[in-house]
Scaffold this motif. Structure first.
Motif, PDB file in Angstrom:
ATOM      1  N   ALA A  58       0.821  -1.211   0.000  1.00  0.00           N
ATOM      2  CA  ALA A  58       0.000   0.000   0.000  1.00  0.00           C
ATOM      3  C   ALA A  58       0.852   1.255   0.000  1.00  0.00           C
ATOM      4  N   VAL A  59       1.877   1.280   0.845  1.00  0.00           N
ATOM      5  CA  VAL A  59       2.766   2.442   0.878  1.00  0.00           C
ATOM      6  C   VAL A  59       3.426   2.639  -0.481  1.00  0.00           C
ATOM      7  N   GLY A  60       3.933   1.549  -1.048  1.00  0.00           N
ATOM      8  CA  GLY A  60       4.614   1.654  -2.337  1.00  0.00           C
ATOM      9  C   GLY A  60       3.713   2.154  -3.444  1.00  0.00           C
ATOM     10  N   GLY A 108      -5.850   0.933   5.059  1.00  0.00           N
ATOM     11  CA  GLY A 108      -7.131   1.635   5.057  1.00  0.00           C
ATOM     12  C   GLY A 108      -7.038   2.986   4.378  1.00  0.00           C
ATOM     13  N   LYS A 109      -5.982   3.732   4.641  1.00  0.00           N
ATOM     14  CA  LYS A 109      -5.835   5.053   4.016  1.00  0.00           C
ATOM     15  C   LYS A 109      -5.577   4.932   2.515  1.00  0.00           C
ATOM     16  N   PHE A 110      -4.863   3.884   2.100  1.00  0.00           N
ATOM     17  CA  PHE A 110      -4.671   3.695   0.670  1.00  0.00           C
ATOM     18  C   PHE A 110      -6.006   3.393  -0.006  1.00  0.00           C
ATOM     19  N   SER A 117     -12.542   0.962   6.528  1.00  0.00           N
ATOM     20  CA  SER A 117     -13.240   1.125   7.801  1.00  0.00           C
ATOM     21  C   SER A 117     -12.643   2.282   8.584  1.00  0.00           C
ATOM     22  N   GLU A 118     -13.438   3.334   8.763  1.00  0.00           N
ATOM     23  CA  GLU A 118     -13.002   4.441   9.619  1.00  0.00           C
ATOM     24  C   GLU A 118     -12.753   3.944  11.043  1.00  0.00           C
ATOM     25  N   GLU A 146      -4.139  15.498   2.493  1.00  0.00           N
ATOM     26  CA  GLU A 146      -5.312  16.354   2.677  1.00  0.00           C
ATOM     27  C   GLU A 146      -6.363  15.727   3.587  1.00  0.00           C
ATOM     28  N   ASP A 147      -6.080  14.563   4.105  1.00  0.00           N
ATOM     29  CA  ASP A 147      -7.036  13.905   4.991  1.00  0.00           C
ATOM     30  C   ASP A 147      -7.097  14.659   6.316  1.00  0.00           C
TER      31      ASP A 147
END
Length: 649
Positions: free
Chosen positions: A125-127, A172-174, A183-184, A233-234
């Protein structure tokens, strides 16, 4: 067939007067590691079946691990040089497709199917987030949908309340950023757990225990900064930016004092097979300016760490990172370690995501603290007192607050957490029972006690001398052979209590006056052992322990040897002093020294002078009775000492 030899540009000592390494060297080494690993990939690039150890999770897990961790490294290269790394983007695009294709019999296990996949999902996800325009945005919609479905299996999954919560957060953020389900509640819960593990001045514990190690830097400090890059921007991320940034800056103030002049990181804690991942938090501080270190000091620390391992065989003849510390050492394998595991070292190369014109790459290297003078520092959360010496470039800590357990627990000592001392120049003896930097007791069979579960009594500085202390009930452990996998904690078993002990470390530079107060020893028949630093006999280090003619009689001495390879050499030696017979209730004292090449002569000339004052070789003195009094008369009640007839030496 072995990989082609590593080809590096000439060292550049004008830009990098301490290491000679520039961004070009970092790029060349990253590409070498990637090309070498790719030689072991399947035709569809989804799995890298690297030769070597297999983890408890099996080869399928290990092959995913190798793909994900090398992809993390590739993503840093791509982010910092999109035009020059198209070959990497194309190579990994093929594997991302095959690995998540449900119709592929060799597809990856999902995070919903395999716990280790939860870890590797975070690297993927980071990548993908860091290379979105170059890689994600050009993937066919079918592949994007496959990846989203694969990532979505993290939703609602249970993650242990340690650094693992970040693996769910970043996935989750990705997903939120690419329009997938997420899921928040999972993200909020993970961030809440992260905050509960904060222990002050930039330090986190990796769980509810006193577990302080490199995960503080390469996990708890790195992922918040990566999150800011992934979702700038989150609102949740922007609301945390100042808090997380201040914590990172505080941590780096300490971390830079834990790097030796040769680039060695502090050799302490689990997962040391990740080697130069220890450089990761230094780079993280530069991403959004959350550091008080100059760019020149940052690169000096990071390049020093990389060069330390480059010079000591981190990769083998096939160009692969191995399980080990210097070169390969299979004895460092833990249950979760496979052939792909060492590639979490990729975190230490995250500076490559910064472009070539960034100040961290253009500034001239500046010296580390230990290269400008002797250093003294307290790090309160882990209970460490730091002494670095400019003469030999060695950084030492005396440890009175870390054991990967909690006060009152009675388990075996974890060699990488519970010793009284760690340094940048010595590798701990990996046996749980050891005289390595210990105050221990030997029974009639020679079994040694443990100190895990001790109480941290505090630390203070007076007249240029540092003092730290802990108290414990020494205990013998009959280890339970079915105690479970080794994740860093000491082994559980049946505990037999021994004497009650207070240990005080009075330190200045290379020298420690180790004060030992023994109580309730009657009937134990145990012999006291005060052990020194573990040194490789070929390392050019001097390790010495000697009695100082004060307190109870230390009339026995020796040197313990292990004539077999260890992670940083071939022959380990540990000096010790102690009692020839049963220990008595008394106060004991010994000078414990670790010095390297370049240390001035006379370092060991420290001794007791009149009226209970101890004098270091440079003339600094401290009153021992005042030390006990300041630590707290209610905790350390003064009892009459047994005075020794041993002459001062």
């Amino acid at each position: 067939m072995s990989a082609a030899p590593l080809a590096m540009p000439p060292l550049d000592f004008s830009a990098s007067p301490y290491t000679g390494l520039t961004r070009d060297h970092w790029c060349a080494y990253a590409d070498y590691l990637l090309r070498s690993a790719h030689r072991h990939a399947t035709e569809d690039h989804a799995n890298l079946y690297l030769p070597g150890a297999t983890s408890a999770y099996g080869r399928k897990s290990d092959s995913l691990e190798a793909f994900a961790r090398t992809f993390l490294l590739a993503s840093f290269r791509i982010a910092g040089d999109p035009e020059g790394t198209r070959w990497l983007a194309n190579w990994y695009a093929k594997g991302l497709d095959a690995g998540t294709n449900p119709a592929n019999p060799d597809r990856w296990p999902t995070p919903g199917e395999l716990d280790q996949a939860k870890v590797e999902a975070a690297s993927l996800a980071v990548g993908l987030a860091l290379t979105r325009e170059v890689l994600w945005d050009v993937l066919p919609q079918r592949v994007q949908e496959q990846l989203v479905a694969w990532f979505e299996t993290v939703i609602g999954q249970a993650y242990p309340p340690i650094n693992w919560v970040w693996f769910q957060i970043v996935v989750g953020k990705f997903l939120a950023g690419v329009g997938g389900r997420y899921s928040e509640a999972d993200i909020d819960a993970g961030l809440a757990i992260h905050d509960t593990l904060y222990r002050g001045h930039g330090w986190f514990a990796d769980g509810p225990e006193r577990a302080y190690d490199h995960y503080v830097g390469w996990a708890f400090q790195v992922y918040p900064q990566l999150l800011q890059l992934m979702a700038p921007e989150d609102p949740r991320v922007t609301a945390r930016a100042a808090l997380d940034g201040e914590r990172l800056a505080d941590f780096l103030d300490d971390a830079v004092h834990l790097v030796g002049a040769d680039g060695a990181p502090l050799i302490q804690g689990r997962s040391l097979i990740y080697r130069f991942a220890a450089a990761a938090p230094f780079w993280a501080g530069q991403f959004a300016g959350h550091t008080r270190l100059t760019p020149g000091v940052t690169r000096r620390a990071a390049s020093g760490i990389l060069k330390y391992f480059l010079d000591r065989g981190a990769h083998n003849a096939d160009g692969l990172l191995t399980i080990g510390f210097h070169s390969e050492f299979p004895g460092m394998k833990q249950s979760y370690s496979g052939a792909g595991s060492p590639y979490w070292a990729a975190k230490g190369m995250m500076g490559l995501a910064l472009p070539a014109h960034h100040p961290v790459w253009t500034a001239v290297e500046e010296p580390l603290p230990v290269e400008t003078g002797d250093t003294q520092r307290f790090i309160t959360a882990p209970g460490w007192q730091v002494d670095g010496t400019v003469s030999d470039g060695v950084v030492r800590i005396r440890n009175h607050g870390t054991d990967h357990a909690n006060a009152g627990v009675r388990v075996a000592d974890s060699p990488l957490y519970a010793r009284l001392g760690y340094s940048t120049a010595t590798f701990p003896d990996l046996a749980a029972e050891s005289v390595d930097n210990a105050v221990t007791f030997a029974d009639a069979e020679g079994r040694l006690t443990h100190r895990t579960g001790f109480e941290f009594l505090g630390q203070f500085r007076q007249d240029g001398v540092q003092v730290g202390a802990s108290r414990f009930t020494a205990h013998w452990i009959e280890v339970d052979p079915d105690g479970g996998p080794d994740h860093g904690s000491g082994a559980a078993g049946t505990a037999t209590p021994g004497p009650q002990v207070t240990v005080v470390s009075v330190t200045r530079g290379a020298v420690e006056l180790r004060l030992v107060r023994v109580r309730s020893a009657a009937g134990s028949g145990a012999r006291l052992r005060i052990g020194g630093w573990p040194v490789d006999t070929a390392a050019g280090l001097a390790s010495e322990v000697r009695p100082v003619g004060w307190g109870g009689n230390l009339d026995d001495a020796g040197t313990w040897h292990r004539e077999a390879p260890h992670p940083a050499g071939e022959h380990l030696a540990i000096p010790w002093v102690g009692t020839a017979g049963a220990v008595a209730d008394a106060d004991y004292a010994a000078v414990v020294v670790l010095s390297g090449e370049g240390s001035p002569t006379g370092t060991c000339g420290a001794h007791f002078v009149a009226n209970g004052r101890f004098a270091f070789a440079d003339g600094a003195t401290i009153d021992v009775d005042a030390v006990f009094s300041r630590l707290g008369s209610s905790i350390l009640r003064r009892n009459p000492r047994v005075h020794s007839t041993t002459s001062q030496r």
